[in-house]
Design an enzyme around this catalytic site. Sequence first.
Site, short mmCIF file in Angstrom:
data_model
loop_
_atom_site.label_atom_id
_atom_site.label_comp_id
_atom_site.label_asym_id
_atom_site.label_seq_id
_atom_site.Cartn_x
_atom_site.Cartn_y
_atom_site.Cartn_z
N ASP A 164 67.51 31.37 59.10
CA ASP A 164 66.56 29.85 59.40
C ASP A 164 65.90 30.17 58.22
OD1 ASP A 164 66.24 27.81 60.59
OD2 ASP A 164 64.51 28.72 62.10
N LYS B 286 67.41 28.13 66.69
CA LYS B 286 66.26 27.34 66.42
C LYS B 286 67.06 27.02 68.10
CE LYS B 286 65.22 24.86 62.09
NZ LYS B 286 64.14 25.70 62.06
N GLU C 147 66.51 29.37 55.03
CA GLU C 147 68.42 28.55 54.81
C GLU C 147 67.99 27.77 53.03
OE1 GLU C 147 67.24 27.15 57.00
OE2 GLU C 147 67.03 24.55 55.70
N ASP D 242 69.57 21.30 60.18
CA ASP D 242 69.79 22.72 60.68
C ASP D 242 69.35 23.26 61.66
OD1 ASP D 242 68.49 25.66 59.93
OD2 ASP D 242 66.15 24.80 59.35
N ASP E 270 66.16 17.57 58.27
CA ASP E 270 66.09 18.50 57.13
C ASP E 270 66.57 18.25 55.96
OD1 ASP E 270 64.57 20.90 56.48
OD2 ASP E 270 66.56 22.02 57.47
N ARG F 151 64.98 27.81 50.77
CA ARG F 151 65.38 28.76 49.64
C ARG F 151 66.30 28.86 48.74
NH1 ARG F 151 60.98 32.04 52.90
NH2 ARG F 151 60.92 30.38 54.02
N LYS G 195 65.74 19.32 48.43
CA LYS G 195 66.40 19.81 49.85
C LYS G 195 67.35 18.83 50.33
CE LYS G 195 65.70 22.97 53.78
NZ LYS G 195 64.94 23.20 55.15
N1 BES Z 1 63.94 22.94 57.86
C1 BES Z 1 63.55 24.21 58.29
C2 BES Z 1 61.30 23.87 58.61
C3 BES Z 1 60.39 23.29 59.21
C4 BES Z 1 60.63 22.90 60.56
C5 BES Z 1 60.34 21.41 59.05
C6 BES Z 1 59.73 22.94 61.05
C7 BES Z 1 60.00 21.25 59.81
C8 BES Z 1 59.77 21.31 61.47
C9 BES Z 1 63.31 25.35 57.49
O1 BES Z 1 64.33 26.08 57.56
C10 BES Z 1 63.09 27.00 58.23
O2 BES Z 1 63.64 26.71 59.27
N2 BES Z 1 61.76 27.69 58.77
C11 BES Z 1 61.39 28.60 59.00
C12 BES Z 1 60.88 29.82 57.72
C13 BES Z 1 61.72 30.78 58.88
C14 BES Z 1 62.26 31.58 59.38
C15 BES Z 1 60.38 32.24 57.50
C16 BES Z 1 59.82 28.21 59.96
O3 BES Z 1 58.85 27.19 58.96
O4 BES Z 1 60.08 28.52 60.87
ZN ZN Z 2 65.74 24.03 56.98
MN MN Z 3 65.94 26.52 59.16
#
Ligand code: BES
Ligand code: ZN
Ligand code: MN
Length: 499
Positions: free
Chosen positions: A352, A282, A354, A275, A293, A356, A270
């Site tokens: 967010d 966010k 994104e 992000d 990210d 996947r 990834k």
């Molecule tokens: N890159 C983030 C995951 C992340 C967040 C990694 C904080 C490390 C620290 C990912 O893209 C994301 O935002 N995931 C969301 C998914 C949710 C919207 C289902 C998350 O984990 O909040």
């Molecule tokens: Zn992300």
């Molecule tokens: Mn995200």
Amino acid sequence: MNYSLEINTPEKQKSDCIVIPLFSDQLKSSDFTPVAKLINDCENGIIQTLIERKDFKGSACESLLLPIKEEQHQRLLLLGLGKQEELTAASFKKAIQAAIASIKTSQAESLLISLDGITVHNKTAELTTRFAIEAINDSIYCFDQFKTKKSDKPTFKDVSFYCGASINTTELKEAISIGSAISKGVSIAKDLGNLPGAICTPIYLAKEALQLAKDNELVSATILKEKEMLSLGMHSLLSVSAGSEEPARLIIMEYKGGSTSDQPHVLVGKGVTFDSGGISLKPGEAMDEMKYDMCGAASVFGTMNAITELKPKINVTAVIAAAENMPDGKATKPGDIVKTLSGQTVEILNTDAEGRLVLCDAITYAEQHFNPASIVDIATLTGACIVALGHHATGLLANNDEIADELLKAGMSAEDKAWRMPLWDEYQPLLDSNFADMQNIGGRAAGTITAACFLSRFAKKMKWAHLDIAGTAWVSGKNKGATGRPVPLLTQYILNKVG
Ligand code: BES
Ligand code: ZN
Ligand code: MN
């Protein structure tokens, strides 16, 4: 840093600083290793005296740097390791780092570290030496390219290890090569991760791949731009970069160490270079950390680098899905539906989620083009993984027990651990959508598992595993910085395949 194996007996060695580790429960001179004995004898019993006066107790991370008169060595560093049976990889690495902290400020240019009789509990001499190299690498790593006042660099350039008389020289030399290759890979991954999003863009990552291919005969690189991805039908990946001024890239690196007919093992990273969350923006707090990210991609770069140094006889293909996730007038909106490269449709309920969306198209691309023997994706995918496992274990989910076990084993032996979570069918309905084949989020519960469930729908025909490195790729707070994980795990995983 140059790392080497010293095979000469103690009296024939030479260094600016000799490092002698001692266990707190082995301080009798009759327990001394040949090296400790030699230095002690040449220096009028200095080690014994320090121990008798209780100036040195051998407790964990204790270090004492002394000038010595002995011709061959200018300095002696006594290093405490604590009780022998309590020496873990982690406490050993900490002790080595304490030693480096003392030596760093000296003018020593070469170190000789005696590991004769020193092995980490349940680990071989080879692995112990590797851990020493990785610990040294971690303590001298420094990312100061944007500071006007640079930090002091260590003066030493050469580190050699003496591991006793009864060693397997070939295997130890091999271990030292592996340790240095992994360390270099870790530093590369850290550098890429620590770079600001404004510099480390998808185009920057693509250039890195082209450079790696230029420097290595066994590697070739192919870069797909947005136009090509569009004509292939990678609408899911492109939906992530839609709101960004930075165009996405699909980056492919092929390492051919095996024969042409060998199916490649594929690593998918990834590479979301920033992000913001997109329209599902966010919150502001710690948003800077979303420059990390792309640490999945960074770990793939680090691993490919290590592999090009070690040249295992195997084919490894890297696919990096690089994109920036930003909100603007052209950005994807919650409720939008995209068709993935696989043909399956996705309702995007949260922009967010994104990771996947970029990974699913990269996985399908790998399936369509490379006939993979196996596929492992590496991603900072879910905050939920940090809730579940904290910052010590990488999350592991797989559609196949064999690949899961291989990754767990590689992580255990390389001391870069992962922990498996279930990927049962019961979780799949959480992704049901009223308007498309699936939705891109599964709700609050089991966030790491539903993210992996989403990816599993694109990897059905392959032996596939997913590593969620959200909790392990970087550290926050005062010592903020990328960790370079899981380069040790991935490199070990590939090396184990060639035996
Ligand atoms: N890159 C983030 C995951 C992340 C967040 C990694 C904080 C490390 C620290 C990912 O893209 C994301 O935002 N995931 C969301 C998914 C949710 C919207 C289902 C998350 O984990 O909040
Ligand atoms: Zn992300
Ligand atoms: Mn995200």
